[in-house]
Structures are given as structure tokens and as C-alpha cells.
Write a protein that holds these residues in place. Structure first.
Motif, short mmCIF file in Angstrom:
data_model
loop_
_atom_site.label_atom_id
_atom_site.label_comp_id
_atom_site.label_asym_id
_atom_site.label_seq_id
_atom_site.Cartn_x
_atom_site.Cartn_y
_atom_site.Cartn_z
N VAL A 71 56.81 72.60 30.92
CA VAL A 71 56.49 73.41 29.73
C VAL A 71 55.17 72.92 29.14
N PRO A 72 54.09 73.70 29.26
CA PRO A 72 52.84 73.27 28.63
C PRO A 72 52.92 73.48 27.11
N GLN A 73 52.35 72.54 26.39
CA GLN A 73 52.35 72.69 24.92
C GLN A 73 50.99 72.32 24.35
N GLY A 74 50.50 73.16 23.42
CA GLY A 74 49.25 72.87 22.71
C GLY A 74 49.61 72.34 21.32
N GLY A 75 49.22 73.09 20.30
CA GLY A 75 49.49 72.67 18.92
C GLY A 75 50.90 72.99 18.45
N ASN A 76 51.65 73.68 19.29
CA ASN A 76 53.05 74.06 18.98
C ASN A 76 53.13 74.91 17.70
N THR A 77 52.17 75.80 17.52
CA THR A 77 52.21 76.70 16.36
C THR A 77 52.61 78.12 16.75
N GLY A 78 52.93 78.33 18.01
CA GLY A 78 53.27 79.68 18.50
C GLY A 78 54.52 80.23 17.82
N TYR A 79 54.60 81.55 17.78
CA TYR A 79 55.67 82.20 17.01
C TYR A 79 56.80 82.76 17.88
N CYS A 144 46.38 74.44 15.78
CA CYS A 144 46.51 75.04 17.11
C CYS A 144 45.37 74.57 18.00
N GLN A 145 45.57 74.62 19.31
CA GLN A 145 44.57 74.10 20.25
C GLN A 145 44.01 75.24 21.09
N ILE A 146 42.78 75.03 21.56
CA ILE A 146 42.12 76.12 22.28
C ILE A 146 42.92 76.53 23.53
N GLY A 148 46.12 76.59 23.83
CA GLY A 148 47.18 77.46 23.33
C GLY A 148 46.62 78.81 22.91
N ASN A 149 45.46 78.80 22.28
CA ASN A 149 44.83 80.05 21.86
C ASN A 149 44.54 80.96 23.06
N LEU A 150 44.03 80.34 24.11
CA LEU A 150 43.69 81.15 25.29
C LEU A 150 44.95 81.60 26.01
N SER A 151 45.96 80.73 26.02
CA SER A 151 47.20 81.06 26.73
C SER A 151 48.00 82.14 26.01
N THR A 152 47.77 82.28 24.70
CA THR A 152 48.44 83.36 23.95
C THR A 152 47.49 84.53 23.71
N ASN A 153 46.25 84.43 24.21
CA ASN A 153 45.23 85.43 23.88
C ASN A 153 45.26 85.70 22.37
N ALA A 154 45.06 84.65 21.60
CA ALA A 154 45.19 84.76 20.13
C ALA A 154 44.22 85.79 19.56
N GLY A 155 44.63 86.37 18.47
CA GLY A 155 43.82 87.39 17.78
C GLY A 155 43.13 86.78 16.58
N GLY A 156 43.76 86.94 15.41
CA GLY A 156 43.19 86.35 14.20
C GLY A 156 42.38 87.35 13.40
N ALA A 204 48.74 84.32 29.53
CA ALA A 204 49.92 84.15 30.41
C ALA A 204 50.96 83.21 29.81
N GLU A 205 50.67 82.63 28.67
CA GLU A 205 51.63 81.79 27.94
C GLU A 205 52.16 80.64 28.80
N GLY A 206 51.28 80.09 29.60
CA GLY A 206 51.67 78.91 30.38
C GLY A 206 52.62 79.20 31.52
N ILE A 210 48.46 75.60 34.06
CA ILE A 210 48.07 74.90 32.82
C ILE A 210 46.56 74.95 32.70
N ILE A 211 46.08 75.57 31.65
CA ILE A 211 44.64 75.60 31.39
C ILE A 211 44.24 74.20 30.93
N THR A 212 43.24 73.61 31.63
CA THR A 212 42.81 72.27 31.24
C THR A 212 41.44 72.29 30.56
N ALA A 430 51.68 92.35 19.10
CA ALA A 430 50.23 92.57 19.06
C ALA A 430 49.47 91.33 19.47
N GLU A 431 49.85 90.17 18.89
CA GLU A 431 49.05 88.98 19.18
C GLU A 431 49.88 87.73 19.39
N HIS A 432 51.17 87.74 19.17
CA HIS A 432 51.95 86.51 19.28
C HIS A 432 52.55 86.30 20.67
C1 LIG Z 1 50.15 79.90 9.84
C2 LIG Z 1 50.01 80.55 11.19
C3 LIG Z 1 49.13 81.61 11.35
C4 LIG Z 1 48.97 82.22 12.59
N1 LIG Z 1 48.08 83.25 12.71
C5 LIG Z 1 47.88 83.81 13.90
C6 LIG Z 1 46.91 84.85 14.05
O1 LIG Z 1 46.28 85.29 13.11
N2 LIG Z 1 46.72 85.35 15.30
C7 LIG Z 1 47.42 84.89 16.39
O2 LIG Z 1 47.19 85.39 17.50
N3 LIG Z 1 48.35 83.93 16.26
C8 LIG Z 1 48.59 83.37 15.06
N4 LIG Z 1 49.52 82.38 14.94
C9 LIG Z 1 50.31 81.95 16.12
C10 LIG Z 1 49.71 80.72 16.85
O3 LIG Z 1 48.96 79.93 16.01
C11 LIG Z 1 48.87 81.16 18.02
O4 LIG Z 1 49.68 81.79 18.97
C12 LIG Z 1 48.08 80.02 18.72
O5 LIG Z 1 47.17 80.62 19.61
C13 LIG Z 1 48.99 79.06 19.48
O6 LIG Z 1 48.24 77.91 19.83
P1 LIG Z 1 48.97 76.51 20.04
O7 LIG Z 1 47.95 75.52 20.50
O8 LIG Z 1 49.74 76.12 18.85
O9 LIG Z 1 49.93 76.87 21.26
P2 LIG Z 1 51.46 76.49 21.47
O10 LIG Z 1 52.31 77.03 20.39
O11 LIG Z 1 51.60 75.04 21.77
O12 LIG Z 1 51.76 77.29 22.84
C14 LIG Z 1 51.76 78.69 22.85
C15 LIG Z 1 51.99 79.17 24.30
O13 LIG Z 1 50.89 78.79 25.12
C16 LIG Z 1 51.31 77.89 26.16
N5 LIG Z 1 50.27 76.87 26.26
C17 LIG Z 1 49.79 76.05 25.29
N6 LIG Z 1 48.76 75.33 25.75
C18 LIG Z 1 48.58 75.69 27.05
C19 LIG Z 1 47.67 75.31 28.07
N7 LIG Z 1 46.72 74.41 27.87
N8 LIG Z 1 47.78 75.90 29.29
C20 LIG Z 1 48.74 76.83 29.53
N9 LIG Z 1 49.62 77.22 28.59
C21 LIG Z 1 49.54 76.67 27.38
C22 LIG Z 1 52.66 77.37 25.73
O14 LIG Z 1 53.46 77.04 26.85
C23 LIG Z 1 53.21 78.55 24.96
O15 LIG Z 1 53.77 79.49 25.82
C24 LIG Z 1 49.71 81.76 13.70
C25 LIG Z 1 50.62 80.70 13.55
C26 LIG Z 1 50.76 80.09 12.30
C27 LIG Z 1 51.72 78.94 12.18
#
Ligand SMILES: Cc1cc2nc3c(=O)[nH]c(=O)nc-3n(C[C@H](O)[C@H](O)[C@H](O)COP(=O)(O)OP(=O)(O)OC[C@H]3O[C@@H](n4cnc5c(N)ncnc54)[C@H](O)[C@@H]3O)c2cc1C
Length: 478
Positions: A71-79, A144-146, A148-156, A204-206, A210-212, A430-432
Motif C-alpha cells: 500500500v503506497p502512502q503519501g501524506g495520508n490526506t486522501g478522502y 499532502c505529498q506530490i 499522492g497528488n499525482l496518484s489521485t490526479n488532485a484538483g484544487g 491510478a491511486e497506487g 509507486i511513483i517515486t 470529481a477529484e477525490h
Molecule cells: C482539508 C483537505 C482539503 C482537500 N482538498 C482537496 C482538493 O481541493 N482537491 C483534491 O483533489 N483533493 C483534496 N483533498 C484530498 C487529498 O488531499 C488529495 O487527494 C491529495 O492529493 C492526497 O495526497 P496525499 O499525499 O495525502 O496522498 P495519500 O492520501 O497518502 O494517498 C492517496 C492515494 O494515492 C496513493 N499514493 C500516495 N502516494 C503515492 C505514490 N508516491 N505512488 C503511488 N501511489 C501513491 C495512495 O495509495 C492512495 O491511493 C483534500 C483533503 C483535505 C484533508
């Protein structure tokens, strides 16, 4: 050769990352094993914290040989529960937080190469110090870590202008599920050489590897910013104001966030030092920001001019344009602290849905009607990135009520809201992402050919199904 037993695997992991990089005691592991929303609490064989790509590759090789899930983990802020292991304690959690170097900034090429464990705010800061902008921005950016951002295709909050995370990546370095390393750290803006593998791994959510490390695309640092909090009559006026602002500013709108009055009330009640910048309450607001070249004053004047016309046209009721950096930060604080305020207000149900921007008003109106019928007394807390058609249609339990029955209705209410989003041509996430939480939704709304293709891709990368098992999709049965 038979697969090594977990105790032999543990020995190997300790040897790879050293004793301080391998957490085996429950108390040390605890922060890694529960998700941000406290929906899931998992267990792990070990939490390993590699410092280099070679260490990640060695860990994955060892786990693949032992047929043990990773299980890959970044900042563990995913929803959506994607970053925590299952409850049976058979998986290895790989925390990327110590793989956190900025490898290179190429200001002329407008790129930077960073390791997965860099915290997003640090990436933004390093780009800024080089006179460049890395525009990905979200309220969790301090943790949150980059990767994790890339693995979730974060929006913001800047998607409207700069796109999602996947639009900000030129290259990737990835450890694949068999332990091999794909070095795709190319810094090219043009590279049509077969399938775009990085786009499969982004979002791809890990589950595919694992994106390094990643090559990120940078932008010019804007010299001028103008920010306003505007009270609007309703969401329909908000979407019309957005269209007007985009045309009148030559598309300099970076942020356009919608907030219901209730969001602000939660912030005032739970976030110290927050205050209403307008003299009286209104039902609906937008936080709008323009950014570009020139000076702040000129951009603020343009924003004021458009808003004056919006007041005339009945699209705006009141508003304040930030006159200083501090005031701008205070306006942003009202938006960014909504998730935290809602968390402090008690139990909540979250729906991260998107529809075409033009259908947002109908979505909010009809979803509110659904909730009033299904969960009388629940408080609708709708806000979000309306400029991208993305609404966080969240619900808070009624004041002083028992959270249990409220939460028990969650799946049924979510289904109704997701069905509505689908009817309006929208998305249930949409983005989580999908993670563990939304797997049934993925099957329901992306079934048939699309689901088969998703599983085929998973099978091509990870035939053994060891990379983040139980998240998003399973590989096809062999
Ligand atoms: C207050 C708050 C606000 C937020 N606002 C937004 C927002 O505006 N937009 C948005 O899109 N999200 C938002 N989020 C959700 C979250 O922050 C994002 O999804 C963020 O991109 C997750 O990054 P993380 O490092 O915490 O990843 P994690 O929670 O650690 O992991 C998320 C997923 O990515 C995988 N993963 C992590 N790191 C890697 C890696 N290096 N290689 C492969 N897989 C990996 C994990 O296995 C998991 O499936 C918010 C969350 C909080 C708590």
C-alpha cells in the motif's frame, strides 16, 4: 523456489531500509493505519519508509516474491480510504515521506524534478524561489505529498486556469509491481511516442505502481493578483458571473469557488479569528481570483469594473475586493477552512461530484431537495470548485443529534446524489478518486466495456494484484 514467509520478508525489509525505516510496533504504525476521515483502520505487516528509488524497488521486489500486498502512502490526506491497508494485517505499507528531495529546477525549461515525498507546499515554495509558479493548490497542501497528488490526479482551486495535477506533469519515475523501475523522467512538451504511460499512472491511486519522482511543468509567476468575495443571489447567478468574468478578463480567472452561507457560519463557529467581511449575511457567495501580469492595482480595477456591471445586471449583491495581502489571506481562509470547520461540527457525509458548469445550479437545487426528503434536519454544506463544475455537496448532522442514524443513511443518500449527478452527465468522484470507498460506484457508473478496460489495464501492470489491493479495481481472474 518457494515464496519467502512473512518473517523472512520482514528480515529483508529491515535490511533494505534499516531498523529506523521499518516500523513494526503498533504504536509507531498507528498514524499510518487510519485514514483522514477515520472511515478505515487497517493493520500492516510493517510500515517501511524508504529514502531512495532503489530502496522502493527492493521493497517491491521482496513483496512481489512473497506475493504480499503493498500500500503506497503519501501524506495520508486522501478522502476515499486509498492509502491505508486492509484489516487483516497481511500488507506492507510503503510511506514515501522520506523520499523527499527536489532533484532539479530548470527555470528556462519551466520544469522541476521532485521526489514523490515532497510536501506540496514545499514544491510550491521551491518553484516560487526560482521565480516560477507550480499552480496546484489545495487546502491540504501543508501535509499532502506530490506523489499522492499525482496518484489521485488532485484538483484544487486553480484547475480552471491550469488544469488538474495530470496537466502539470511531463515525466514520471515509477517502481512497477514486479520491482522494475520505469525511468520516464522526460522533460518534453512534445513526445508522441506510443501510448502515454504516464497518463495511465497519474490518477491510478497506487494500483499500478509507486511513483517515486516526477517532472512537473511550471508557469510564470503572476505579478498581479486580485481577489474578491462576492455575494450572489443564487448558484445560477454564480455560473453566469463566472462566464462574464472569463470573457471580460481575457480568461485570467484562476479561482472561482462557491460557498453557501452555511459554510461561512461553520467557519465563524469553529475557526478562531474568522469574521464576516461583509456587513450583512447573504445566502450564496463566490471567492473569485484573477491573476496575470502587470500590477495588482490594474487587475483589481478590472475586477471592480466587472463586479460593478454584475451588480447592475443583478448577478451580484455585495462584495469586497481585497485591498492588501492580509485581507486576501483572510478571504482565502474562509474558503480553505470549510473542511476543517465541518469536521469540528460533528458527523458529516461528503459527496465530491461534478457536472458541466452550466448544470451546477440544477445539481445543487435538486440534490438539496433529495436531502430534505431523505434526511430531514440534515444541514447541506455545499461549496467547492464551481468554476470546474465540481461541488462538494456535503451534509452535516443536525445540531445536537445522534450521529449514528445520520451516518447509517449515508450510503443510500450517496446513491441518490450520485444517480442525480449521472443523470446530469456528471461524475460520482470529481477529484477525490475511487480508493476503497467508491469501488461499488465505479462498477455502477463505469460498468460494461469501460470497467473491463480498467481491469485489463490493471492486469497488464499488476497481474498478481499486489499493488494496493482492494482499491479501484481488481485485475481480471487468471
Ligand atoms: C482539508 C483537505 C482539503 C482537500 N482538498 C482537496 C482538493 O481541493 N482537491 C483534491 O483533489 N483533493 C483534496 N483533498 C484530498 C487529498 O488531499 C488529495 O487527494 C491529495 O492529493 C492526497 O495526497 P496525499 O499525499 O495525502 O496522498 P495519500 O492520501 O497518502 O494517498 C492517496 C492515494 O494515492 C496513493 N499514493 C500516495 N502516494 C503515492 C505514490 N508516491 N505512488 C503511488 N501511489 C501513491 C495512495 O495509495 C492512495 O491511493 C483534500 C483533503 C483535505 C484533508
Amino acid at each position: 523456489m518457494s515464496a519467502p514467509l512473512p518473517s523472512a520478508l520482514l528480515e529483508r525489509l529491515r535490511a533494505i531500509v534499516g531498523p529506523r525505516g521499518c516500523l513494526e510496533v503498533e504504536a509507531d504504525q498507528a498514524p499510518y493505519l487510519r485514514d483522514e476521515r477515520d472511515l478505515y483502520r487497517g493493520r500492516a505487516v510493517a510500515v517501511v519508509r524508504p529514502r531512495t528509488t532503489a530502496e522502493v524497488a527492493a521493497i517491491v521486489t521482496a513483496c512481489a516474491e512473497a506475493r504480499v500486498g503493498i500500500v503506497p502512502q503519501g501524506g495520508n490526506t486522501g478522502y476515499v480510504g486509498g492509502s491505508v491497508p486492509g484489516e487483516d494485517g497481511t500488507e506492507v505499507l510503503v510511506s514515501l515521506s522520506r523520499l523527499n528531495r527536489i532533484r532539479d529546477i530548470d527555470a528556462l525549461n519551466y520544469t522541476m524534478t521532485v521526489e514523490a515525498g515532497c510536501v506540496l507546499a514545499e514544491v510550491q515554495r521551491a518553484a516560487r524561489e526560482a521565480g516560477r509558479l507550480f499552480p496546484l493548490s489545495l487546502a491540504a497542501e501543508g501535509s499532502c505529498q506530490i506523489g499522492g497528488n499525482l496518484s489521485t490526479n488532485a484538483g484544487g482551486t486553480a484547475v480552471l486556469r491550469y488544469g488538474n495535477a495530470r496537466d502539470l506533469v511531463l515525466g514520471l519515475e515509477v517502481v512497477l509491481p514486479d520491482g522494475s523501475v520505469w525511468d520516464g523522467l522526460r522533460r518534453l512538451r512534445k513526445d508522441n511516442t506510443g501510448y502515454d504511460l504516464k497518463q495511465l499512472l497519474l490518477g491510478a491511486e497506487g494500483t499500478l505502481g509507486i511513483i517515486t519522482a516526477a517532472v512537473l511543468a511550471l508557469h510564470p509567476l503572476p505579478s498581479a493578483v486580485a481577489t474578491a468575495l462576492v455575494a450572489v443571489p443564487d448558484p445560477r447567478a454564480a455560473t453566469r458571473l463566472l462566464a462574464t468574468l472569463r470573457s471580460a478578463s481575457g480568461d485570467q480567472v484562476t479561482t472561482f469557488e462557491y460557498l453557501q452561507r452555511r459554510c461561512l457560519e461553520l467557519v465563524f463557529a469553529h475557526i478562531e479569528g474568522s469574521a464576516d467581511p461583509l456587513p450583512r449575511p447573504y445566502g450564496h457567495y463566490v471567492l473569485a481570483e484573477l491573476s496575470g501580469g502587470g500590477e495588482d492595482g490594474a487587475l483589481a480595477a478590472l475586477l471592480e469594473e466587472v463586479l460593478a456591471e454584475a451588480f447592475e445586471a443583478g448577478l451580484a449583491l455585495d462584495g469586497v475586493v481585497a485591498a492588501s495581502r492580509e485581507q486576501r489571506a483572510r478571504l482565502w481562509g474562509l474558503r480553505e477552512t470549510v473542511p476543517e470547520a465541518q469536521k469540528r461540527a460533528g458527523a458529516c457525509l461528503k459527496h465530491d461530484i461534478s457536472v458541466p458548469v452550466s448544470r451546477v445550479p440544477e445539481l445543487i437545487e435538486r440534490a438539496t431537495g433529495l436531502v430534505e426528503a431523505a434526511l430531514p434536519g440534515a444541514r447541506v454544506v455545499a461549496f467547492g470548485h464551481v468554476g470546474d463544475g465540481n461541488v462538494h455537496f456535503n451534509l452535516s448532522q443536525a445540531h445536537g443529534s445522534d450521529p449514528e442514524p445520520f451516518l447509517a443513511r449515508g450510503p443510500d443518500v450517496a446513491r441518490q446524489i450520485h444517480d442525480l449527478a449521472a443523470e446530469l452527465g456528471g461524475s460520482f468522484s470529481a477529484e477525490h478518486g475511487v480508493g476503497r470507498l467508491k469501488r461499488p460506484e465505479l462498477e455502477r457508473y463505469r460498468g460494461g466495456v469501460e470497467h473491463d478496460l480498467l481491469r485489463a489495464v490493471k492486469g497488464a501492470f499488476d497481474p498478481l494484484g499486489i499493488m494496493n489491493p482492494g482499491k479501484v479495481v481488481d485485475p481480471p481472474r487468471r
